[in-house]
Design a protein around this motif. Structure first.
Motif, short mmCIF file in Angstrom:
data_model
loop_
_atom_site.label_atom_id
_atom_site.label_comp_id
_atom_site.label_asym_id
_atom_site.label_seq_id
_atom_site.Cartn_x
_atom_site.Cartn_y
_atom_site.Cartn_z
N GLY A 83 0.84 -1.19 0.00
CA GLY A 83 0.00 0.00 0.00
C GLY A 83 0.87 1.24 0.00
O GLY A 83 2.09 1.16 0.10
N VAL A 84 0.23 2.35 -0.10
CA VAL A 84 0.93 3.63 -0.12
C VAL A 84 0.41 4.46 1.04
O VAL A 84 -0.80 4.60 1.22
N ALA A 133 0.58 5.71 11.03
CA ALA A 133 1.29 4.52 10.56
C ALA A 133 0.96 3.33 11.44
O ALA A 133 0.80 2.21 10.94
N GLN A 134 0.87 3.53 12.76
CA GLN A 134 0.55 2.44 13.69
C GLN A 134 -0.86 1.91 13.42
O GLN A 134 -1.11 0.72 13.49
N ALA A 135 -1.79 2.78 13.11
CA ALA A 135 -3.18 2.36 12.86
C ALA A 135 -3.28 1.51 11.62
O ALA A 135 -4.15 0.64 11.52
#
Length: 110
Positions: A89-90, A106-108
């Motif tokens: 993904g991006v 980013a963690q989610a």
């Protein structure tokens, strides 16, 4: 005590084998060039038999050298965490996000 020929010439065994292979091949090519002339002069094709023997010898040396020159390719299966399929993904990060907000986003996604 005999000195190994490779040690006296500062040549590695691999380099020696390559040199031998190239010399055998070159001699086979010379035989091919002379085969037509010798067949005309003597009416026989001994040069062609010699050429084939030299090519077989060069191929034999090449077979021993090849694994050191041409690495083997192997199939590698790529998987994600714990053998799961890979996910791609991006992640678009707006410039207005702080470093903390970016890390939380980013963690989610994980």
């Amino acid at each position: 005590m005999a000195i190994h020929p490779c040690a006296s010439d500062d040549i590695t065994p691999l380099e020696l084998m390559l040199k031998i292979m190239h010399e055998l091949y070159a001699e086979a090519e010379r035989c091919a060039a002379n085969a037509d002339q010798s067949a005309d002069l003597f009416g026989r094709a001994d040069g062609n038999e010699t050429r084939i023997k030299l090519l077989n010898m060069a191929a034999s040396v090449g077979r021993h050298v090849a694994p050191y020159i041409h690495p083997r390719l192997s199939a590698i299966e790529h998987t994600g965490k714990d053998g799961a399929p890979l996910q791609s993904g991006v992640l678009v990060v707006p410039s207005a996000m702080s470093m903390d907000e970016w890390e939380q986003a980013a963690q989610a996604k994980r």
